[in-house]
Design a protein around this motif. Structure first.
Motif, PDB file in Angstrom:
ATOM      1  N   SER A  46      25.599 -68.241  24.710  1.00  0.00           N
ATOM      2  CA  SER A  46      26.235 -68.116  23.403  1.00  0.00           C
ATOM      3  C   SER A  46      27.681 -68.565  23.524  1.00  0.00           C
ATOM      4  CB  SER A  46      26.178 -66.659  22.929  1.00  0.00           C
ATOM      5  OG  SER A  46      26.827 -66.511  21.688  1.00  0.00           O
ATOM      6  N   GLY A  47      28.189 -69.171  22.479  1.00  0.00           N
ATOM      7  CA  GLY A  47      29.588 -69.578  22.456  1.00  0.00           C
ATOM      8  C   GLY A  47      29.792 -70.984  22.982  1.00  0.00           C
ATOM      9  N   VAL A  48      31.026 -71.443  22.868  1.00  0.00           N
ATOM     10  CA  VAL A  48      31.383 -72.802  23.263  1.00  0.00           C
ATOM     11  C   VAL A  48      31.023 -73.031  24.731  1.00  0.00           C
ATOM     12  CG1 VAL A  48      33.314 -74.416  23.592  1.00  0.00           C
ATOM     13  CG2 VAL A  48      33.199 -73.013  21.524  1.00  0.00           C
ATOM     14  N   GLY A  49      30.348 -74.132  24.980  1.00  0.00           N
ATOM     15  CA  GLY A  49      29.941 -74.496  26.336  1.00  0.00           C
ATOM     16  C   GLY A  49      28.499 -74.161  26.663  1.00  0.00           C
ATOM     17  N   ALA A  50      27.888 -73.235  25.922  1.00  0.00           N
ATOM     18  CA  ALA A  50      26.472 -72.922  26.160  1.00  0.00           C
ATOM     19  C   ALA A  50      25.676 -74.210  25.951  1.00  0.00           C
ATOM     20  CB  ALA A  50      25.991 -71.828  25.217  1.00  0.00           C
ATOM     21  N   THR A  51      24.785 -74.521  26.892  1.00  0.00           N
ATOM     22  CA  THR A  51      24.082 -75.795  26.889  1.00  0.00           C
ATOM     23  C   THR A  51      22.585 -75.559  27.022  1.00  0.00           C
ATOM     24  OG1 THR A  51      26.023 -76.814  27.919  1.00  0.00           O
ATOM     25  CG2 THR A  51      23.977 -78.077  28.000  1.00  0.00           C
ATOM     26  N   TYR A  52      21.813 -76.363  26.304  1.00  0.00           N
ATOM     27  CA  TYR A  52      20.351 -76.219  26.266  1.00  0.00           C
ATOM     28  C   TYR A  52      19.684 -77.584  26.315  1.00  0.00           C
ATOM     29  CZ  TYR A  52      22.094 -72.068  23.877  1.00  0.00           C
ATOM     30  OH  TYR A  52      22.788 -70.951  23.540  1.00  0.00           O
ATOM     31  N   ALA A  61       8.231 -86.851  19.363  1.00  0.00           N
ATOM     32  CA  ALA A  61       9.016 -85.913  20.168  1.00  0.00           C
ATOM     33  C   ALA A  61      10.430 -86.453  20.329  1.00  0.00           C
ATOM     34  CB  ALA A  61       8.362 -85.709  21.527  1.00  0.00           C
ATOM     35  N   LEU A  62      11.420 -85.649  19.938  1.00  0.00           N
ATOM     36  CA  LEU A  62      12.825 -86.012  20.055  1.00  0.00           C
ATOM     37  C   LEU A  62      13.461 -85.067  21.075  1.00  0.00           C
ATOM     38  CD1 LEU A  62      13.588 -86.300  16.231  1.00  0.00           C
ATOM     39  CD2 LEU A  62      12.968 -88.148  17.806  1.00  0.00           C
ATOM     40  N   THR A  63      13.987 -85.629  22.160  1.00  0.00           N
ATOM     41  CA  THR A  63      14.534 -84.834  23.255  1.00  0.00           C
ATOM     42  C   THR A  63      16.052 -84.959  23.284  1.00  0.00           C
ATOM     43  OG1 THR A  63      12.530 -85.214  24.533  1.00  0.00           O
ATOM     44  CG2 THR A  63      14.470 -84.505  25.757  1.00  0.00           C
ATOM     45  N   SER A  64      16.722 -83.826  23.477  1.00  0.00           N
ATOM     46  CA  SER A  64      18.185 -83.818  23.576  1.00  0.00           C
ATOM     47  C   SER A  64      18.654 -82.708  24.499  1.00  0.00           C
ATOM     48  CB  SER A  64      18.836 -83.570  22.204  1.00  0.00           C
ATOM     49  OG  SER A  64      18.699 -84.648  21.350  1.00  0.00           O
ATOM     50  N   ARG A  65      19.810 -82.922  25.097  1.00  0.00           N
ATOM     51  CA  ARG A  65      20.559 -81.832  25.723  1.00  0.00           C
ATOM     52  C   ARG A  65      21.688 -81.551  24.743  1.00  0.00           C
ATOM     53  NH1 ARG A  65      22.002 -81.197  31.900  1.00  0.00           N
ATOM     54  NH2 ARG A  65      19.853 -80.457  31.749  1.00  0.00           N
ATOM     55  N   ILE A  66      21.776 -80.308  24.308  1.00  0.00           N
ATOM     56  CA  ILE A  66      22.777 -79.938  23.307  1.00  0.00           C
ATOM     57  C   ILE A  66      23.724 -78.903  23.877  1.00  0.00           C
ATOM     58  CG2 ILE A  66      21.351 -80.539  21.312  1.00  0.00           C
ATOM     59  CD1 ILE A  66      20.620 -77.565  21.073  1.00  0.00           C
ATOM     60  N   GLN A  67      24.942 -78.902  23.318  1.00  0.00           N
ATOM     61  CA  GLN A  67      25.962 -77.976  23.796  1.00  0.00           C
ATOM     62  C   GLN A  67      26.706 -77.400  22.600  1.00  0.00           C
ATOM     63  OE1 GLN A  67      29.522 -79.475  26.004  1.00  0.00           O
ATOM     64  NE2 GLN A  67      28.623 -78.215  27.636  1.00  0.00           N
ATOM     65  N   CYS A  68      27.027 -76.122  22.669  1.00  0.00           N
ATOM     66  CA  CYS A  68      27.813 -75.492  21.623  1.00  0.00           C
ATOM     67  C   CYS A  68      29.245 -76.017  21.721  1.00  0.00           C
ATOM     68  CB  CYS A  68      27.784 -73.966  21.773  1.00  0.00           C
ATOM     69  SG  CYS A  68      28.678 -73.121  20.461  1.00  0.00           S
ATOM     70  N   THR A  69      29.717 -76.632  20.628  1.00  0.00           N
ATOM     71  CA  THR A  69      31.052 -77.228  20.598  1.00  0.00           C
ATOM     72  C   THR A  69      31.989 -76.495  19.644  1.00  0.00           C
ATOM     73  OG1 THR A  69      30.213 -78.819  18.984  1.00  0.00           O
ATOM     74  CG2 THR A  69      30.281 -79.530  21.286  1.00  0.00           C
ATOM     75  N   GLU A  78      28.459 -74.554  15.937  1.00  0.00           N
ATOM     76  CA  GLU A  78      28.311 -76.010  15.933  1.00  0.00           C
ATOM     77  C   GLU A  78      27.722 -76.428  17.271  1.00  0.00           C
ATOM     78  OE1 GLU A  78      31.123 -79.100  14.178  1.00  0.00           O
ATOM     79  OE2 GLU A  78      31.524 -79.221  16.345  1.00  0.00           O
ATOM     80  N   ILE A  79      26.690 -77.243  17.191  1.00  0.00           N
ATOM     81  CA  ILE A  79      25.972 -77.718  18.374  1.00  0.00           C
ATOM     82  C   ILE A  79      25.964 -79.254  18.316  1.00  0.00           C
ATOM     83  CG2 ILE A  79      23.743 -77.731  19.559  1.00  0.00           C
ATOM     84  CD1 ILE A  79      24.744 -74.915  19.405  1.00  0.00           C
ATOM     85  N   SER A  80      26.297 -79.894  19.424  1.00  0.00           N
ATOM     86  CA  SER A  80      26.273 -81.362  19.490  1.00  0.00           C
ATOM     87  C   SER A  80      25.503 -81.812  20.720  1.00  0.00           C
ATOM     88  CB  SER A  80      27.699 -81.922  19.570  1.00  0.00           C
ATOM     89  OG  SER A  80      28.424 -81.597  18.405  1.00  0.00           O
ATOM     90  N   SER A  81      24.802 -82.921  20.576  1.00  0.00           N
ATOM     91  CA  SER A  81      24.058 -83.453  21.720  1.00  0.00           C
ATOM     92  C   SER A  81      25.018 -84.088  22.712  1.00  0.00           C
ATOM     93  CB  SER A  81      23.017 -84.469  21.257  1.00  0.00           C
ATOM     94  OG  SER A  81      23.646 -85.576  20.647  1.00  0.00           O
ATOM     95  N   GLN A  89      24.735 -80.286  14.743  1.00  0.00           N
ATOM     96  CA  GLN A  89      24.317 -79.271  13.775  1.00  0.00           C
ATOM     97  C   GLN A  89      25.490 -78.332  13.571  1.00  0.00           C
ATOM     98  OE1 GLN A  89      20.745 -77.239  15.077  1.00  0.00           O
ATOM     99  NE2 GLN A  89      20.176 -79.022  16.299  1.00  0.00           N
ATOM    100  N   ARG A  90      25.858 -78.124  12.314  1.00  0.00           N
ATOM    101  CA  ARG A  90      26.938 -77.195  12.006  1.00  0.00           C
ATOM    102  C   ARG A  90      26.378 -76.154  11.039  1.00  0.00           C
ATOM    103  NH1 ARG A  90      30.719 -80.558   9.902  1.00  0.00           N
ATOM    104  NH2 ARG A  90      31.182 -81.172  12.035  1.00  0.00           N
TER     105      ARG A  90
END
Length: 146
Positions: A46-52, A61-69, A78-81, A89-90
């Motif tokens: 959770s929070g800025v820097g959390a990455t998934y 199928a759409l694949t991404s690594r996303i990070q909370c920005t 806010e999450i950005s790939s 996503q905001r």
């Protein structure tokens, strides 16, 4: 080519409850249409820097690594790939009083160019409206039934 989708929904629950539910990555598959997997790759989730790492199946199928920005308690997620399909996503949360919350979603995504990108866009485009409607309905239903 970048596409942007915006949508708002009102939920009969306090902003702190709505925010906590959306912020909990483990519930995301329960309400986000087409989300197949969402796995944390950082210790904090959770929070800025959390990455998934995530896979969304909407026609393809759409694949991404996303990070909370961006993250502000009870106000913004806010999450950005950072790898894969480009997207941001905001999610903003507004306390409407009387234990009601408005959630505004702003989603920007870019598919690859060329023939493969055009094929993906053709497969995904008709499903975007369905995805938004299903996501909103599930989010409201899941939170209001808690």
């Amino acid at each position: 080519m970048t596409s942007i989708v915006e949508h708002s929904v009102e939920i009969a629950a306090p902003v702190s409850e709505v925010f906590a539910y959306v912020d909990d990555y483990s519930t995301t598959k329960d309400w986000m249409y087409g989300l197949h997997t969402m796995e944390p790759v950082t210790e904090h989730t959770s929070g800025v820097g959390a990455t998934y790492d995530g896979v969304m199946k909407i026609g393809v199928a759409l694949t991404s690594r996303i990070q909370c920005t961006g993250w502000e308690q009870d106000r913004l997620i806010e999450i950005s790939s950072i790898k894969g399909i480009r997207n941001t996503q905001r999610w903003t949360f507004t306390d409407l009083g009387g234990d009601r919350t408005r959630v505004d979603a702003w989603i920007s995504y870019s598919l690859p160019g060329g023939p493969a990108g055009r094929a993906m866009a053709a497969a995904v485009k008709p499903l975007i409206g369905v995805a938004i409607r299903q996501t909103s309905e599930a989010l409201v239903r899941n939170i209001e039934s808690r």
